[in-house]
Write a protein that holds these residues in place. Sequence first.
Motif, PDB file in Angstrom:
ATOM      1  N   LEU A  71      -6.910  -9.988  -2.206  1.00 28.87           N
ATOM      2  CA  LEU A  71      -6.374  -9.481  -1.054  1.00 28.87           C
ATOM      3  C   LEU A  71      -6.487  -9.226   0.119  1.00 28.87           C
ATOM      4  O   LEU A  71      -7.483  -7.970   0.642  1.00 28.87           O
ATOM      5  N   GLU A  72      -6.246 -10.074   1.157  1.00 26.71           N
ATOM      6  CA  GLU A  72      -6.362  -9.185   2.469  1.00 26.71           C
ATOM      7  C   GLU A  72      -5.118  -8.644   3.198  1.00 26.71           C
ATOM      8  O   GLU A  72      -4.266 -10.192   3.258  1.00 26.71           O
ATOM      9  N   LEU A  73      -4.712  -7.607   3.286  1.00 27.32           N
ATOM     10  CA  LEU A  73      -3.988  -7.428   4.105  1.00 27.32           C
ATOM     11  C   LEU A  73      -4.204  -7.688   5.557  1.00 27.32           C
ATOM     12  O   LEU A  73      -4.770  -6.475   6.128  1.00 27.32           O
ATOM     13  N   SER A  74      -3.154  -7.969   6.775  1.00 22.40           N
ATOM     14  CA  SER A  74      -3.310  -7.870   7.654  1.00 22.40           C
ATOM     15  C   SER A  74      -1.831  -7.894   8.539  1.00 22.40           C
ATOM     16  O   SER A  74      -0.839  -7.976   8.139  1.00 22.40           O
ATOM     17  N   TYR A  75      -1.514  -6.358   9.493  1.00 21.79           N
ATOM     18  CA  TYR A  75      -0.650  -6.310  10.620  1.00 21.79           C
ATOM     19  C   TYR A  75      -0.573  -6.237  11.247  1.00 21.79           C
ATOM     20  O   TYR A  75      -1.526  -6.049  12.407  1.00 21.79           O
ATOM     21  N   ASP A  76       0.666  -7.393  12.263  1.00 19.72           N
ATOM     22  CA  ASP A  76       0.560  -7.516  13.578  1.00 19.72           C
ATOM     23  C   ASP A  76       2.301  -7.670  13.427  1.00 19.72           C
ATOM     24  O   ASP A  76       2.283  -8.679  13.743  1.00 19.72           O
ATOM     25  N   LEU A  78       3.629  -5.150  -3.066  1.00 21.11           N
ATOM     26  CA  LEU A  78       2.388  -4.743  -1.959  1.00 21.11           C
ATOM     27  C   LEU A  78       2.835  -4.026  -0.790  1.00 21.11           C
ATOM     28  O   LEU A  78       2.449  -3.716  -0.147  1.00 21.11           O
ATOM     29  N   ARG A  79       3.984  -4.656  -0.258  1.00 24.67           N
ATOM     30  CA  ARG A  79       4.503  -4.137   0.832  1.00 24.67           C
ATOM     31  C   ARG A  79       5.350  -2.601   0.340  1.00 24.67           C
ATOM     32  O   ARG A  79       4.739  -1.279   1.198  1.00 24.67           O
ATOM     33  N   ASP A  80       5.546  -2.672  -0.825  1.00 25.33           N
ATOM     34  CA  ASP A  80       5.729  -1.293  -0.570  1.00 25.33           C
ATOM     35  C   ASP A  80       4.698  -0.123  -0.561  1.00 25.33           C
ATOM     36  O   ASP A  80       4.547   1.230  -0.676  1.00 25.33           O
ATOM     37  N   ARG A  81       3.328  -0.655  -1.849  1.00 26.93           N
ATOM     38  CA  ARG A  81       2.434   0.504  -1.877  1.00 26.93           C
ATOM     39  C   ARG A  81       1.890   0.092  -0.252  1.00 26.93           C
ATOM     40  O   ARG A  81       0.897   1.612  -0.259  1.00 26.93           O
ATOM     41  N   TYR A  82       1.678  -0.423   0.556  1.00 29.13           N
ATOM     42  CA  TYR A  82       1.135  -0.524   1.561  1.00 29.13           C
ATOM     43  C   TYR A  82       1.653  -0.374   2.920  1.00 29.13           C
ATOM     44  O   TYR A  82       1.896  -0.943   3.619  1.00 29.13           O
ATOM     45  N   ARG A  83       3.125   0.316   2.344  1.00 26.22           N
ATOM     46  CA  ARG A  83       3.893   0.517   3.673  1.00 26.22           C
ATOM     47  C   ARG A  83       3.763   1.012   4.986  1.00 26.22           C
ATOM     48  O   ARG A  83       4.298   1.323   6.321  1.00 26.22           O
ATOM     49  N   LEU A  84       2.133   1.924   4.578  1.00 24.11           N
ATOM     50  CA  LEU A  84       1.758   2.401   6.591  1.00 24.11           C
ATOM     51  C   LEU A  84       0.569   1.265   6.833  1.00 24.11           C
ATOM     52  O   LEU A  84       0.476   2.215   8.176  1.00 24.11           O
ATOM     53  N   LEU A  85       0.503  -0.105   6.464  1.00 20.35           N
ATOM     54  CA  LEU A  85      -0.407  -1.017   7.114  1.00 20.35           C
ATOM     55  C   LEU A  85       0.626  -0.433   8.357  1.00 20.35           C
ATOM     56  O   LEU A  85       1.920  -0.497   8.856  1.00 20.35           O
ATOM     57  N   ASP A  95       0.112  17.960   6.687  1.00 20.30           N
ATOM     58  CA  ASP A  95       0.810  16.629   7.321  1.00 20.30           C
ATOM     59  C   ASP A  95       0.651  15.322   6.723  1.00 20.30           C
ATOM     60  O   ASP A  95       1.668  14.156   6.932  1.00 20.30           O
ATOM     61  N   ALA A  96      -0.692  15.331   6.637  1.00 23.98           N
ATOM     62  CA  ALA A  96      -1.255  14.364   5.147  1.00 23.98           C
ATOM     63  C   ALA A  96      -0.365  13.658   4.219  1.00 23.98           C
ATOM     64  O   ALA A  96      -0.069  12.746   4.131  1.00 23.98           O
ATOM     65  N   PHE A  97      -0.243  15.073   3.187  1.00 21.37           N
ATOM     66  CA  PHE A  97       0.177  14.414   2.364  1.00 21.37           C
ATOM     67  C   PHE A  97       1.826  14.661   2.423  1.00 21.37           C
ATOM     68  O   PHE A  97       1.824  13.350   1.576  1.00 21.37           O
ATOM     69  N   ARG A  98       2.017  15.115   3.554  1.00 18.36           N
ATOM     70  CA  ARG A  98       3.705  14.636   3.915  1.00 18.36           C
ATOM     71  C   ARG A  98       3.921  12.856   3.646  1.00 18.36           C
ATOM     72  O   ARG A  98       4.834  12.229   3.495  1.00 18.36           O
ATOM     73  N   ILE A  99       2.836  12.221   4.710  1.00 18.95           N
ATOM     74  CA  ILE A  99       3.088  11.008   5.441  1.00 18.95           C
ATOM     75  C   ILE A  99       2.541   9.887   4.074  1.00 18.95           C
ATOM     76  O   ILE A  99       3.412   9.238   3.692  1.00 18.95           O
TER      77      ILE A  99
END
Length: 267
Positions: A117-122, A139-146, A172-176
């Motif tokens: 799959l290709e996930l894109s965010y704009d 997928l929205r839940d898994r890749y909520r940081l896009l 901080d990286a682990f927190r996010i």
Amino acid sequence: MRRALVFLLLVGCPSPKGASPPPGARPAGGTIAVVAPAVGRVALVRRHTIQKMAIPAWPGQNATGQNVETHSETEETIRAVDGFAIKRLFIHITRDERVAQVPKGTFPLPGMAGRKLELSYDGKLSIAPAVSADDEDDLRDRYRLLGQPDPFLAHAPSGVVSTDARVPEYEDAFRIHFARKSESAEARVTSAEVIHRGGAAFDVHLTIEGKQHRFDVKGAFDGTLTVDPATGWVRTFMMHGKFRGTAPEAAGELEGEHLNEVEYQYR
């Protein structure tokens, strides 16, 4: 039963740092000289997750209780980075197995194994080729940081990190990375500790709190982080932990175990 059963892992004093070494200088024994975050690089990210949960009976929803086990493996190629925000991601789901066990038997649940799959965010998430509504929610839940930085590409200390120092940037990286806020669950890192143990190795300790399946959940996770000593860019991390959850109406306590392994490669 919804497929999105992935538990959202719920987790600084400043690290002592000296001046940055001159270009080309090698870090002294036991230290790491970080040059810059890895933002802008093409990265291949491999993720492997195993989760097991024993969910007690819930009147009116889950009358018998159930055991749920999930296995997930993905390969993600970040091909386009706009500043610090990841706008496009190519995903190959190499494994996606979900099994529910109730007194009447064991039942496999639908998964997305084999999908590319290709996930894109704009401003909003787009997925190609199209997937089912349940898969899109997952997928929205898994890749909520896009649309935001990958925390392990964007967060790196500057200067020199000494042995036995804590590193707030990696904390901080682990927190996010493990934060979660969705309709089905939430998670927050209540404490994080990342300590340099020399060379490329770090110890990681996280505590978590949140909600999952209407249970108030708490857990503790321990693991390791490795980096490239010449740049400080994260190579791997592995976290393993156990969590428990309580709810006033439930017939017992939710119990779970989670393993999360991630590998970064750069070019």
